[in-house]
Design an enzyme around this catalytic site. Sequence first.
Site, PDB file in Angstrom:
ATOM      1  CG  ASP A  77      -1.795   1.120   1.517  1.00 44.26           C
ATOM      2  OD1 ASP A  77      -1.571   2.117   0.514  1.00 44.26           O
ATOM      3  OD2 ASP A  77      -2.511   1.159   2.552  1.00 44.26           O
ATOM      4  CB  ILE A  78       1.670   3.774  -2.591  1.00 41.76           C
ATOM      5  CG1 ILE A  78       2.879   4.591  -2.884  1.00 41.76           C
ATOM      6  CG2 ILE A  78       0.492   4.637  -2.890  1.00 41.76           C
ATOM      7  CD1 ILE A  78       3.094   4.841  -4.462  1.00 41.76           C
ATOM      8  N   GLY A  84      -9.552   4.533  -5.977  1.00 43.57           N
ATOM      9  CA  GLY A  84      -8.602   3.871  -6.115  1.00 43.57           C
ATOM     10  C   GLY A  84      -7.379   4.271  -5.002  1.00 43.57           C
ATOM     11  CG  ASP A 136      -6.912  10.693  -6.569  1.00 37.02           C
ATOM     12  OD1 ASP A 136      -6.279  11.065  -5.601  1.00 37.02           O
ATOM     13  OD2 ASP A 136      -7.604  11.117  -7.300  1.00 37.02           O
ATOM     14  CB  THR A 143      -2.840  -0.219 -14.721  1.00 33.87           C
ATOM     15  OG1 THR A 143      -2.217  -0.537 -13.314  1.00 33.87           O
ATOM     16  CG2 THR A 143      -1.397   0.018 -15.546  1.00 33.87           C
ATOM     17  CB  VAL A 185     -10.989   3.307 -12.852  1.00 34.87           C
ATOM     18  CG1 VAL A 185     -11.486   2.671 -11.476  1.00 34.87           C
ATOM     19  CG2 VAL A 185     -10.460   4.538 -12.617  1.00 34.87           C
TER      20      VAL A 185
END
Length: 172
Positions: free
Chosen positions: A12-13, A34, A36, A120, A122
């Site tokens: 998880d970034i 996502g 964002d 890559t 939605v």
Amino acid sequence: MSKPVIQVTLGDITTVEADAIANAANTSLLGGGGVDGAIHRAAGPELLAECRTLHGCETGKAKITKGYHLPAKYVLHTPGPIWHGGGQGEPALLAGCYRSCLELALAHGCRTVAFPSISTGVYHFPLNLAAPIAVKTVRAFLTEHPEDFDWVRFVCFDETSRAAYELALADN
Ligand code: AR6
């Protein structure tokens, strides 16, 4: 100084301790789903407040904000291209995302940068095409700036993405 390294990890970034993390945003820069959505939730409402002052961003370009409650110092917001079949400049726009983020990172003295797999999700850019573009663009930038970075990491959210980036890294 040793050569900067390109890494691929699964995770998880929003938890990554880097000078900057990139956000796969949209052109409004006002949040979304996502990665964002995850970045905005983890950073807190101050992030959206700063994003409102930026008045959006063109596809393939990037804008920088602080990271607020994230472990990362900065967020590089970049709207990736929506996949329309590949004939509308999508590959060049995707390369532009990675390059624009790294240019901003460089300008702000960031030596460690993490990227999600831009477009890559939605936006449906095919993973097997996106990963080599991402790796090639990052590698070219690091070759041009060999002293300025310690590492650039692709933080993949699922095993399929991780495998695609690992393959691209091995092939390029
Ligand atoms: N850490 C790392 N990667 C993640 C995370 C996370 N926490 N969450 C999702 N991913 P997407 P896009 C992966 O759809 O295709 C938003 O609504 C995800 O599994 O987030 O560029 C924006 O506001 C996928 O591999 O981004 C835009 O409107 C990758 O991140 C639109 O989505 C990108 O998926 C942008 O679409």
